[in-house]
Design a protein around this motif. Sequence first.
Motif, PDB file in Angstrom:
ATOM      1  N   PRO A  13     -23.233  12.113   0.761  1.00 58.35           N
ATOM      2  CA  PRO A  13     -22.056  11.277   0.520  1.00 58.35           C
ATOM      3  C   PRO A  13     -22.484   9.815   0.380  1.00 58.35           C
ATOM      4  CG  PRO A  13     -21.634  12.829   2.295  1.00 58.35           C
ATOM      5  CD  PRO A  13     -23.104  12.912   1.993  1.00 58.35           C
ATOM      6  N   LEU A  14     -21.835   9.109  -0.541  1.00 61.85           N
ATOM      7  CA  LEU A  14     -22.221   7.732  -0.846  1.00 61.85           C
ATOM      8  C   LEU A  14     -21.093   6.784  -0.454  1.00 61.85           C
ATOM      9  CD1 LEU A  14     -24.281   5.809  -2.146  1.00 61.85           C
ATOM     10  CD2 LEU A  14     -23.191   6.274  -4.358  1.00 61.85           C
ATOM     11  N   LEU A  15     -21.434   5.763   0.298  1.00 62.08           N
ATOM     12  CA  LEU A  15     -20.478   4.745   0.727  1.00 62.08           C
ATOM     13  C   LEU A  15     -20.743   3.460  -0.046  1.00 62.08           C
ATOM     14  CD1 LEU A  15     -20.693   5.370   4.587  1.00 62.08           C
ATOM     15  CD2 LEU A  15     -19.069   6.353   2.953  1.00 62.08           C
ATOM     16  N   THR A  16     -19.707   2.942  -0.698  1.00 62.30           N
ATOM     17  CA  THR A  16     -19.836   1.728  -1.497  1.00 62.30           C
ATOM     18  C   THR A  16     -18.765   0.724  -1.085  1.00 62.30           C
ATOM     19  OG1 THR A  16     -18.309   2.326  -3.279  1.00 62.30           O
ATOM     20  CG2 THR A  16     -20.548   3.234  -3.412  1.00 62.30           C
ATOM     21  N   GLN A  38     -25.196   7.787   2.611  1.00 64.09           N
ATOM     22  CA  GLN A  38     -26.030   6.673   2.180  1.00 64.09           C
ATOM     23  C   GLN A  38     -25.132   5.565   1.629  1.00 64.09           C
ATOM     24  OE1 GLN A  38     -29.533   6.722   2.403  1.00 64.09           O
ATOM     25  NE2 GLN A  38     -29.241   8.645   3.508  1.00 64.09           N
ATOM     26  N   THR A  39     -25.672   4.373   1.533  1.00 64.22           N
ATOM     27  CA  THR A  39     -24.958   3.260   0.924  1.00 64.22           C
ATOM     28  C   THR A  39     -25.649   2.874  -0.374  1.00 64.22           C
ATOM     29  OG1 THR A  39     -26.278   1.567   2.044  1.00 64.22           O
ATOM     30  CG2 THR A  39     -24.324   2.402   3.210  1.00 64.22           C
ATOM     31  N   ALA A  40     -24.926   2.147  -1.214  1.00 65.53           N
ATOM     32  CA  ALA A  40     -25.541   1.666  -2.451  1.00 65.53           C
ATOM     33  C   ALA A  40     -26.746   0.787  -2.137  1.00 65.53           C
ATOM     34  CB  ALA A  40     -24.511   0.897  -3.275  1.00 65.53           C
ATOM     35  N   GLU A  41     -26.643   0.029  -1.064  1.00 69.70           N
ATOM     36  CA  GLU A  41     -27.768  -0.832  -0.674  1.00 69.70           C
ATOM     37  C   GLU A  41     -28.982  -0.010  -0.271  1.00 69.70           C
ATOM     38  OE1 GLU A  41     -28.772  -4.531   2.399  1.00 69.70           O
ATOM     39  OE2 GLU A  41     -26.851  -3.469   2.512  1.00 69.70           O
ATOM     40  N   SER A  42     -28.748   1.090   0.463  1.00 71.68           N
ATOM     41  CA  SER A  42     -29.880   1.925   0.874  1.00 71.68           C
ATOM     42  C   SER A  42     -30.544   2.588  -0.327  1.00 71.68           C
ATOM     43  CB  SER A  42     -29.431   2.978   1.890  1.00 71.68           C
ATOM     44  OG  SER A  42     -28.593   3.953   1.292  1.00 71.68           O
ATOM     45  N   PHE A  93     -29.148  11.195  -8.972  1.00 71.80           N
ATOM     46  CA  PHE A  93     -28.057  10.530  -9.672  1.00 71.80           C
ATOM     47  C   PHE A  93     -27.000  10.076  -8.676  1.00 71.80           C
ATOM     48  CE2 PHE A  93     -26.644  14.985  -9.798  1.00 71.80           C
ATOM     49  CZ  PHE A  93     -25.294  14.894  -9.486  1.00 71.80           C
ATOM     50  N   ALA A  94     -26.365   8.965  -9.004  1.00 69.69           N
ATOM     51  CA  ALA A  94     -25.369   8.357  -8.119  1.00 69.69           C
ATOM     52  C   ALA A  94     -24.044   8.233  -8.855  1.00 69.69           C
ATOM     53  CB  ALA A  94     -25.851   6.983  -7.647  1.00 69.69           C
ATOM     54  N   ILE A  95     -22.974   8.614  -8.159  1.00 67.69           N
ATOM     55  CA  ILE A  95     -21.612   8.537  -8.687  1.00 67.69           C
ATOM     56  C   ILE A  95     -20.777   7.708  -7.716  1.00 67.69           C
ATOM     57  CG2 ILE A  95     -19.563   9.817  -9.391  1.00 67.69           C
ATOM     58  CD1 ILE A  95     -21.920  10.468 -11.152  1.00 67.69           C
ATOM     59  N   GLY A  96     -20.150   6.663  -8.215  1.00 67.29           N
ATOM     60  CA  GLY A  96     -19.356   5.793  -7.360  1.00 67.29           C
ATOM     61  C   GLY A  96     -17.951   6.323  -7.129  1.00 67.29           C
ATOM     62  N   PRO A  97     -17.136   5.581  -6.390  1.00 64.02           N
ATOM     63  CA  PRO A  97     -15.751   5.987  -6.136  1.00 64.02           C
ATOM     64  C   PRO A  97     -14.907   5.808  -7.392  1.00 64.02           C
ATOM     65  CG  PRO A  97     -16.122   3.799  -5.275  1.00 64.02           C
ATOM     66  CD  PRO A  97     -17.457   4.284  -5.770  1.00 64.02           C
ATOM     67  N   GLU A  98     -13.642   6.175  -7.309  1.00 63.30           N
ATOM     68  CA  GLU A  98     -12.800   6.109  -8.499  1.00 63.30           C
ATOM     69  C   GLU A  98     -12.546   4.680  -8.950  1.00 63.30           C
ATOM     70  OE1 GLU A  98      -9.458   8.722  -8.254  1.00 63.30           O
ATOM     71  OE2 GLU A  98     -10.728  10.471  -7.916  1.00 63.30           O
ATOM     72  N   GLY A  99     -12.781   3.715  -8.081  1.00 62.94           N
ATOM     73  CA  GLY A  99     -12.719   2.316  -8.501  1.00 62.94           C
ATOM     74  C   GLY A  99     -14.018   1.830  -9.106  1.00 62.94           C
ATOM     75  N   GLY A 100     -15.055   2.677  -9.051  1.00 63.33           N
ATOM     76  CA  GLY A 100     -16.346   2.320  -9.622  1.00 63.33           C
ATOM     77  C   GLY A 100     -17.201   1.482  -8.687  1.00 63.33           C
ATOM     78  N   PHE A 101     -18.458   1.333  -9.048  1.00 61.18           N
ATOM     79  CA  PHE A 101     -19.346   0.419  -8.343  1.00 61.18           C
ATOM     80  C   PHE A 101     -18.949  -1.016  -8.672  1.00 61.18           C
ATOM     81  CE2 PHE A 101     -22.094   4.191  -8.864  1.00 61.18           C
ATOM     82  CZ  PHE A 101     -22.569   4.347  -7.572  1.00 61.18           C
ATOM     83  N   THR A 102     -19.233  -1.932  -7.774  1.00 64.60           N
ATOM     84  CA  THR A 102     -19.073  -3.344  -8.115  1.00 64.60           C
ATOM     85  C   THR A 102     -20.225  -3.755  -9.031  1.00 64.60           C
ATOM     86  OG1 THR A 102     -20.382  -4.154  -6.242  1.00 64.60           O
ATOM     87  CG2 THR A 102     -18.014  -3.773  -5.862  1.00 64.60           C
ATOM     88  N   GLU A 103     -20.029  -4.842  -9.759  1.00 65.00           N
ATOM     89  CA  GLU A 103     -21.096  -5.326 -10.638  1.00 65.00           C
ATOM     90  C   GLU A 103     -22.335  -5.695  -9.832  1.00 65.00           C
ATOM     91  OE1 GLU A 103     -21.381  -5.277 -13.881  1.00 65.00           O
ATOM     92  OE2 GLU A 103     -19.425  -4.289 -14.007  1.00 65.00           O
TER      93      GLU A 103
END
Length: 250
Positions: A108-111, A147-151, A199-209
């Motif tokens: 699971p990915l936390l952003t 995991q986080t996007a930073e990790s 591969f990484a998939i963000g939330p429905e709001g997407g990754f931040t820039e």
Amino acid sequence: MAAPRIFTPQLPLCGQFSLDGPEVRHAATVLRLGVGDSLMAFDGKGGEALCQILQVDKRSLELLIEERIDTDRELGFQLRAFVSVPKGDRQRVLVDGLSQLGVSHLHPLLTKRSVVKPASSERLQRYAVESAKQCGRNVVMSVGASQTAESLSNTTASNDAPLPSARLVAHPYGESLRVKDWLDGQSQNQETLLREIDFAIGPEGGFTEAEIEQLVNSGWQAVSLGKSILRTEMAALHLAGLIAATFEHR
């Protein structure tokens, strides 16, 4: 008709063994199996055996291994998914689909824009076991820690094998490469065999820039999955399916 499948963490090479726990209730009550019936037992680590039921009671089955099979149904490379999980029952759809497509690991990915709390790792892992029983995989997809996007930005590819890795992040905006173009380029290069693809998939709001910039700067390739904005689980299944179909026979 194919023999029903059950999961057992410990599968001996030969002889008799006992099975207890929830699988017993499923075999005896749901599948209505009895003495003399056959089933396929698998251990989630690649082992598989055709077994005959010798004894049934309320809490255990006594099984005899008739033939050790150990069929390999894996992709031939590690396919790891980092996904910001969707709401409710869609988490089960996500796990089931990724398992069927051959994904080896799910985290699971936390952003910054994540709003959904993942179900417990134990529950998600149970979903993966159920999926393996249905689809015939003998290796159960592993569900790991969040995991986080930073990790992900701070993680480099492993160095325990001579083959290269690839890391893709789905991003529908900016200068993302079409995923088809990336796959075509990789498939045409017959000299390159990838040992692992993340591969990484963000939330429905997407990754931040800022998250995308950080990932790209650390070696992730931003890819577009098409003109439509897909739901999280659909994006993950779409990308996993494309990767599996492209590389599974190489």
